[in-house]
Design a protein around this motif. Structure first.
Motif, PDB file in Angstrom:
ATOM      1  N   ALA A   1      -0.650 -38.366 -19.047  1.00  0.00           N
ATOM      2  CA  ALA A   1       0.176 -39.125 -18.175  1.00  0.00           C
ATOM      3  C   ALA A   1       0.044 -39.208 -16.848  1.00  0.00           C
ATOM      4  O   ALA A   1      -1.181 -38.539 -16.288  1.00  0.00           O
ATOM      5  CB  ALA A   1       1.814 -38.485 -18.364  1.00  0.00           C
TER       6      ALA A   1
ATOM      7  N   SER B   1       4.248 -42.307 -18.391  1.00  0.00           N
ATOM      8  CA  SER B   1       3.958 -41.664 -19.738  1.00  0.00           C
ATOM      9  C   SER B   1       2.404 -41.989 -19.956  1.00  0.00           C
ATOM     10  O   SER B   1       1.868 -43.146 -19.720  1.00  0.00           O
ATOM     11  CB  SER B   1       4.850 -41.682 -20.707  1.00  0.00           C
ATOM     12  N   ALA B   2       2.042 -41.160 -21.015  1.00  0.00           N
ATOM     13  CA  ALA B   2       0.783 -41.459 -21.464  1.00  0.00           C
ATOM     14  C   ALA B   2       0.384 -42.773 -22.185  1.00  0.00           C
ATOM     15  O   ALA B   2      -0.464 -43.493 -22.116  1.00  0.00           O
ATOM     16  CB  ALA B   2       0.113 -40.469 -22.625  1.00  0.00           C
ATOM     17  N   SER B   3       1.490 -43.111 -23.160  1.00  0.00           N
ATOM     18  CA  SER B   3       1.591 -44.360 -23.497  1.00  0.00           C
ATOM     19  C   SER B   3       1.844 -45.654 -22.830  1.00  0.00           C
ATOM     20  O   SER B   3       1.020 -46.726 -22.859  1.00  0.00           O
ATOM     21  CB  SER B   3       2.759 -44.211 -24.600  1.00  0.00           C
ATOM     22  N   THR B   4       2.494 -45.414 -21.953  1.00  0.00           N
ATOM     23  CA  THR B   4       2.683 -46.393 -20.524  1.00  0.00           C
ATOM     24  C   THR B   4       1.275 -46.775 -19.753  1.00  0.00           C
ATOM     25  O   THR B   4       0.917 -47.719 -19.552  1.00  0.00           O
ATOM     26  CB  THR B   4       3.817 -46.214 -19.875  1.00  0.00           C
TER      27      THR B   4
ATOM     28  N   THR C   1      -6.655 -43.570 -21.853  1.00  0.00           N
ATOM     29  CA  THR C   1      -6.797 -43.355 -23.374  1.00  0.00           C
ATOM     30  C   THR C   1      -5.742 -43.203 -23.832  1.00  0.00           C
ATOM     31  O   THR C   1      -5.892 -43.218 -25.049  1.00  0.00           O
ATOM     32  CB  THR C   1      -7.782 -42.054 -23.302  1.00  0.00           C
ATOM     33  N   GLY C   2      -4.558 -42.812 -23.281  1.00  0.00           N
ATOM     34  CA  GLY C   2      -3.266 -42.461 -23.901  1.00  0.00           C
ATOM     35  C   GLY C   2      -3.206 -41.001 -24.386  1.00  0.00           C
ATOM     36  O   GLY C   2      -2.236 -40.654 -24.859  1.00  0.00           O
ATOM     37  N   SER C   3      -3.854 -40.106 -23.657  1.00  0.00           N
ATOM     38  CA  SER C   3      -3.773 -38.669 -24.196  1.00  0.00           C
ATOM     39  C   SER C   3      -3.297 -38.283 -22.755  1.00  0.00           C
ATOM     40  O   SER C   3      -2.792 -37.137 -22.976  1.00  0.00           O
ATOM     41  CB  SER C   3      -5.221 -38.283 -24.268  1.00  0.00           C
TER      42      SER C   3
ATOM     43  N   ALA D   1      -1.473 -46.169 -20.791  1.00  0.00           N
ATOM     44  CA  ALA D   1      -2.443 -46.921 -21.890  1.00  0.00           C
ATOM     45  C   ALA D   1      -2.240 -48.405 -21.946  1.00  0.00           C
ATOM     46  O   ALA D   1      -3.237 -49.152 -22.221  1.00  0.00           O
ATOM     47  CB  ALA D   1      -2.293 -46.108 -23.188  1.00  0.00           C
ATOM     48  N   GLN D   2      -1.132 -48.782 -21.545  1.00  0.00           N
ATOM     49  CA  GLN D   2      -0.607 -50.239 -21.748  1.00  0.00           C
ATOM     50  C   GLN D   2      -1.192 -50.965 -20.177  1.00  0.00           C
ATOM     51  O   GLN D   2      -1.167 -52.525 -20.615  1.00  0.00           O
ATOM     52  CB  GLN D   2       0.943 -50.321 -22.063  1.00  0.00           C
TER      53      GLN D   2
END
Length: 412
Positions: free
Chosen positions: A58, A74-77, A54-56, A79-80
């Protein structure tokens, strides 16, 4: 100055002492959280353990609240990543749960927070950093896919899979080289779309060789099945049938199916020898059919033989049983129906034909009597009685079981 230095040293010492205590307190607090349980998820649930980050949160080497946990992504990684497969659940003493996941490409692997409820109870409903992802969607078989199929190009380029390729983690093909499936007839039973790449997949089974592996094949790798043409046998050996035929009956003494030999064209039940011209005509037509003429060493294909028998009119034969067997009243019902009389209907027993028939063989056909009807050729309208079958005959309901049993007793 000496007092100033003393005060500075005292303040520094106090600050250092406070920092040490604070640091110890944080470490002590973190060390209080422990992992209290681990659950390896059953392999049978693999198809419902695919997730999207979800990006929330890690991904960590161990549950993030544990001492020594290091960030993997990381959370953003996270989510990708197109899809993550979950395979282990960890419970912490603070009542939080983490799921161990791995990307389909294997690049990232570790633990991600999934909430305060144990996801083992419903693997499709997880919280925190994951949400359930369905990697396939049901699709509809096209009209062509519902028919007979074949591999468009059998070989190493076309494989058969347990699940559509790319829809699950580390799925290997069931058949890596489909050369043995070349020319085989396949039947499709269901289809799905792979949501990862949008390709349609069809589940097929081998009709030609049912013991072969069944599985998923790309729809684009399938084509319409075309039956191979039977080899043409060159020769002058004509396959024929005898004018005599066998009568199938139920033998009450043995309780099994048996055959009587009838060589009088039903004269035994009162018809004249020339009455059944349809039988004689059918025999002559088959005995001159070029499709069953060839070389004695070759076997007549079963479908070729069946087609020739049908085209000749031997699949179903109507044998005349009147006027001599049934009483005729001038101007009565039988005369109104058909001045030529009524008929018994006999169906060819294909099971009695040898499984291997060579060109030039002579066959004795066996027939089963329709015990429930007599038949006639309607000449005038008699309401519902004039509903004719595909052969042009209409039925007169009558029970012939007694005659059938008597026939069996005579010929047992």
């Amino acid at each position: 100055m000496r007092d100033s230095l003393k005060r500075t040293l005292t303040i520094s010492a106090a600050a250092l002492s406070f920092a040490t205590v604070a640091s110890f307190g944080t470490s002590a607090s973190a060390s209080k959280i422990k992992q209290t349980g681990t659950t390896n998820v059953e392999p049978t649930t693999a198809y419902i353990r695919n997730y999207k980050a979800t990006g929330s949160n890690a991904i960590y080497t161990k549950p993030g609240k544990l001492h020594g946990a290091k960030m993997v992504a990381s959370a953003s990684t996270a989510a990708q990543q197109p899809v993550l497969r979950g395979y282990k659940i960890a419970k912490l003493s603070n009542k939080s749960y983490y799921m161990k996941v791995v990307g389909f490409d294997g690049k990232y692997r570790g633990y991600i927070y999934v909430g305060k409820k144990n996801p083992i109870n419903n693997l499709k409903k997880v919280g925190g950093g994951l949400t359930y992802l369905s990697t396939t969607s049901d699709a509809t078989l096209t009209k062509g896919e519902k028919g007979d199929l074949a591999l468009a190009k059998a070989g190493s380029e076309t494989q058969i899979h347990k699940v559509p390729k790319g829809s699950q983690y580390k799925t290997n093909p069931l058949v890596t080289d489909t050369s043995d499936y070349a020319g085989h007839k396949l039947a499709a039973s269901k289809a799905v779309t792979n949501n990862m790449d949008g390709q349609k997949w069809v589940y097929v089974s081998d009709v030609t060789a049912p013991t072969n592996v069944s599985g998923w094949v790309r729809a684009s790798d399938l084509t319409t099945y075309v039956a191979p043409k039977a080899p043409v046998s060159v020769g002058n050996d004509q396959t024929t049938v005898t004018k005599n035929w066998q009568r199938e009956f139920y033998n009450p003494a043995t309780g099994t199916k048996a055959y009587s030999f009838d060589n009088l064209n039903l004269q035994l039940i009162g018809t004249s020898g020339n009455a059944n011209v349809n039988w004689t005509t059918a025999v002559k037509k088959f005995n001159t059919d070029a499709t069953v003429k060839g070389d004695k060493k070759d076997v007549v294909p079963a479908d070729t033989l069946a087609t020739a028998l049908k085209n000749a009119g031997l699949s179903t034969v109507y044998m005349k049983v009147t006027p001599t067997m049934l009483a005729r009243i001038p101007g009565g019902l039988l005369d109104k129906i058909d001045k030529t009389g009524a008929y018994m209907k006999f169906d060819l027993d294909m099971d009695n034909i040898p499984t291997t028939t060579h060109y030039g063989d002579q066959l004795k056909l066996a027939y089963k009597l329709d015990n429930t009807n007599l038949y006639y050729k309607p000449l005038v309208s008699l309401g519902g009685l004039t509903n004719t079958n595909a052969d042009g005959y209409a039925a007169l309901p009558i029970q012939l079981n007694a005659m059938n049993t008597l026939w069996g007793l005579i010929y047992q």
